[in-house]
Design a protein around this motif. Structure first.
Motif, PDB file in Angstrom:
ATOM      1  N   ALA A  60       0.838  -1.208   0.000  1.00  0.00           N
ATOM      2  CA  ALA A  60       0.000   0.000   0.000  1.00  0.00           C
ATOM      3  C   ALA A  60       0.872   1.258   0.000  1.00  0.00           C
ATOM      4  O   ALA A  60       0.583   2.238  -0.676  1.00  0.00           O
ATOM      5  CB  ALA A  60      -0.919  -0.015   1.223  1.00  0.00           C
ATOM      6  N   TRP A  61       1.977   1.183   0.750  1.00  0.00           N
ATOM      7  CA  TRP A  61       2.897   2.329   0.837  1.00  0.00           C
ATOM      8  C   TRP A  61       3.460   2.662  -0.548  1.00  0.00           C
ATOM      9  O   TRP A  61       3.500   3.811  -0.965  1.00  0.00           O
ATOM     10  CB  TRP A  61       4.032   1.971   1.795  1.00  0.00           C
ATOM     11  N   MET A  62       3.883   1.622  -1.270  1.00  0.00           N
ATOM     12  CA  MET A  62       4.499   1.861  -2.572  1.00  0.00           C
ATOM     13  C   MET A  62       3.476   2.368  -3.595  1.00  0.00           C
ATOM     14  O   MET A  62       3.838   3.064  -4.530  1.00  0.00           O
ATOM     15  CB  MET A  62       5.187   0.587  -3.088  1.00  0.00           C
ATOM     16  N   ARG A  63       2.212   2.002  -3.390  1.00  0.00           N
ATOM     17  CA  ARG A  63       1.180   2.562  -4.289  1.00  0.00           C
ATOM     18  C   ARG A  63       0.984   4.051  -3.996  1.00  0.00           C
ATOM     19  O   ARG A  63       0.852   4.860  -4.897  1.00  0.00           O
ATOM     20  CB  ARG A  63      -0.161   1.821  -4.098  1.00  0.00           C
ATOM     21  N   SER A  64       0.961   4.420  -2.713  1.00  0.00           N
ATOM     22  CA  SER A  64       0.709   5.821  -2.351  1.00  0.00           C
ATOM     23  C   SER A  64       1.950   6.691  -2.479  1.00  0.00           C
ATOM     24  O   SER A  64       1.855   7.852  -2.839  1.00  0.00           O
ATOM     25  CB  SER A  64       0.202   5.909  -0.910  1.00  0.00           C
ATOM     26  N   ARG A  81      -0.970   8.035   8.781  1.00  0.00           N
ATOM     27  CA  ARG A  81      -2.177   7.240   8.483  1.00  0.00           C
ATOM     28  C   ARG A  81      -1.784   5.950   7.745  1.00  0.00           C
ATOM     29  O   ARG A  81      -2.321   4.878   8.000  1.00  0.00           O
ATOM     30  CB  ARG A  81      -3.147   8.075   7.638  1.00  0.00           C
ATOM     31  N   HIS A  82      -0.834   6.041   6.855  1.00  0.00           N
ATOM     32  CA  HIS A  82      -0.385   4.830   6.138  1.00  0.00           C
ATOM     33  C   HIS A  82       0.367   3.882   7.078  1.00  0.00           C
ATOM     34  O   HIS A  82       0.473   2.696   6.820  1.00  0.00           O
ATOM     35  CB  HIS A  82       0.521   5.203   4.969  1.00  0.00           C
ATOM     36  N   TRP A  83       0.922   4.446   8.139  1.00  0.00           N
ATOM     37  CA  TRP A  83       1.703   3.630   9.061  1.00  0.00           C
ATOM     38  C   TRP A  83       0.817   2.994  10.128  1.00  0.00           C
ATOM     39  O   TRP A  83       1.207   2.022  10.771  1.00  0.00           O
ATOM     40  CB  TRP A  83       2.773   4.507   9.733  1.00  0.00           C
ATOM     41  N   GLN A 348      -9.420   8.820   8.934  1.00  0.00           N
ATOM     42  CA  GLN A 348      -8.692   9.872   8.232  1.00  0.00           C
ATOM     43  C   GLN A 348      -7.479  10.402   8.994  1.00  0.00           C
ATOM     44  O   GLN A 348      -6.835  11.347   8.571  1.00  0.00           O
ATOM     45  CB  GLN A 348      -9.645  11.049   7.925  1.00  0.00           C
ATOM     46  N   VAL A 349      -7.206   9.814  10.177  1.00  0.00           N
ATOM     47  CA  VAL A 349      -6.040  10.276  10.943  1.00  0.00           C
ATOM     48  C   VAL A 349      -5.226   9.057  11.394  1.00  0.00           C
ATOM     49  O   VAL A 349      -5.729   7.927  11.388  1.00  0.00           O
ATOM     50  CB  VAL A 349      -6.465  11.090  12.198  1.00  0.00           C
ATOM     51  N   GLY A 350      -4.001   9.285  11.802  1.00  0.00           N
ATOM     52  CA  GLY A 350      -3.172   8.202  12.347  1.00  0.00           C
ATOM     53  C   GLY A 350      -3.547   7.989  13.803  1.00  0.00           C
ATOM     54  O   GLY A 350      -3.484   8.917  14.608  1.00  0.00           O
ATOM     55  N   LEU A 351      -3.983   6.783  14.150  1.00  0.00           N
ATOM     56  CA  LEU A 351      -4.416   6.487  15.522  1.00  0.00           C
ATOM     57  C   LEU A 351      -3.306   5.785  16.292  1.00  0.00           C
ATOM     58  O   LEU A 351      -2.516   5.039  15.695  1.00  0.00           O
ATOM     59  CB  LEU A 351      -5.637   5.556  15.488  1.00  0.00           C
ATOM     60  N   THR A 352      -3.274   5.949  17.606  1.00  0.00           N
ATOM     61  CA  THR A 352      -2.339   5.157  18.417  1.00  0.00           C
ATOM     62  C   THR A 352      -2.836   3.702  18.424  1.00  0.00           C
ATOM     63  O   THR A 352      -4.020   3.437  18.162  1.00  0.00           O
ATOM     64  CB  THR A 352      -2.288   5.667  19.876  1.00  0.00           C
ATOM     65  N   GLY A 353      -1.952   2.777  18.764  1.00  0.00           N
ATOM     66  CA  GLY A 353      -2.344   1.362  18.828  1.00  0.00           C
ATOM     67  C   GLY A 353      -3.439   1.144  19.865  1.00  0.00           C
ATOM     68  O   GLY A 353      -4.377   0.373  19.657  1.00  0.00           O
TER      69      GLY A 353
END
Ligand code: SF4
Length: 363
Positions: A60-64, A81-83, A348-353
């Motif tokens: 997914a990372w390489m696509r974005s 968000r991708h992470w 739409q945001v990066g969430l904590t685990g």
């Protein structure tokens, strides 16, 4: 028996690896000739994360972000968000910052002359330690830079019979020297990158921490542990190598989380962490609970005193989470919020685990 492998054992391990190596999306070319961008991203993702988990994230990372420029130009929120889900978010922030430095220094696309050409040059970028620098340099440009990770140290401690603890500098030093000595015996057609991958793969799949498969090991006849023993005795003895590290000092923490979700909008009240672990990521508002015996009134007073929004309601349950040296017990409460509360779409945001665990369970 020598504490180094001989030429035949080096060739046997490389042959074993060539025959069984997994097809992975970042192994798109022979070791030593891979695009540095893909090798670097995969190595950062693979730190503390299993291969099966990394594969879909990498794709997914390489696509974005197919090039270093695409990554450098992305916003931090987009990168996080991708992470999200891979944990240890500092890795993503460092990748982002390093991409900006690489682009500023002239690097473009996935590789080329303007990219770092040695482990020493890679190690100057943010978030790249000794291990990653050696892995990227050996796999992308074929430098004879030995990698030393937990798998390598286990193989070396056993093969060389080193009675050293797994977290000591001495074992690290011995492992680097053992790997470098083996690299001098590589057959002409093989590069140091393939050797690095082969030893790590041996540690991950055959010379495992528990019940190593000594009977199926390609370097058994060069291994101190195996010397003169049957494979079952060798496997039993191998489990004692390397010696265990000192116990970790855990910090136990009790947190209270307030969960407010808007059923009409599908949003959740989230705040961005600014300090401590996972800065920049989002999660429901929280408070460190100083005393586990606090009454509901004391808890509410502490909640308001901390500046957290809303009014705590009933407790929904407890979620446990471990991050770095912290063992967290999170008590999740319903949160009553004013009518004008702004909710956010968690996708739409990066969430904590920990936030992901909470939302999966209750939203
Ligand atoms: S013989 Fe056993 S202990 Fe030695 S390297 Fe192979 S799997 Fe590890």
């Amino acid at each position: 028996m020598s504490d180094r492998l001989g030429k035949d054992q080096v060739a046997a391990l490389l042959g074993w690896f060539a025959a069984r190596q997994r097809s992975l999306p970042w192994r798109m070319a022979p070791a030593g000739q891979r695009p540095p961008y893909a090798v670097w991203v995969s190595e950062i993702m693979l730190q503390q994360t299993r291969v099966e988990v990394v594969v879909p994230y990498f794709e997914a990372w390489m696509r974005s972000f197919p090039t270093v420029e695409a990554l450098a130009e992305a916003s931090e929120d987009e990168v996080l968000r991708h992470w999200a889900g891979l944990g240890y978010y500092r890795r993503a922030r460092f990748l982002h910052r390093a991409a900006q430095e690489l682009v500023a220094a002239g690097a473009r696309g996935q590789g080329g002359a303007a990219w770092p050409q040695s482990a020493a040059a890679w190690a100057e970028l943010p978030g790249i330690g000794e291990y990653t620098a050696a892995a990227v340099a050996s796999l992308s440009c074929g430098e004879a830079a030995p990698v030393v990770d937990g798998n390598v140290k286990r193989v070396v401690a056993r093969c060389a019979g080193l009675e050293l603890a797994s977290d000591t500098r001495a074992l690290h030093r011995e492992s680097a020297a053992w790997m470098a000595a083996a690299m001098e015996l590589l057959p002409k057609a093989e590069g140091p990158g393939a050797w690095n991958e082969a030893v790590m793969e041996l540690g991950a799949t055959v010379c495992t921490p528990r019940s190593p498969a000594c009977a199926a090991c390609p370097v058994a006849d060069g291994c101190h542990i195996n010397d003169g023993r049957g494979p079952e005795d060798a496997a039993r003895l191998a489990e004692a190598y390397p010696l265990p590290p000192k116990a970790k000092n855990w910090i136990e923490l009790e947190l209270v989380y307030g969960l407010a979700a808007c059923p009409q909008e599908g949003g959740v009240l989230l705040v961005q962490r600014i300090e401590g672990w996972n800065p920049g990521l989002w999660e429901p508002p929280s408070l460190v609970r100083e005393s586990s015996g606090a009454s509901p009134e004391d808890l509410q007073a502490a909640w308001q005193g901390s500046g957290a929004p809303g009014q705590l309601g009933e407790e929904l349950g407890v979620v446990r989470h471990t991050i770095t040296r912290h063992k967290i017990q999170a008590r999740v409460h319903l949160l009553e919020t004013p009518a004008d509360t702004a909710y956010q779409d968690p996708s739409q945001v990066g969430l904590t685990g920990l936030a992901r665990k909470i939302l999966r369970r209750w939203v």
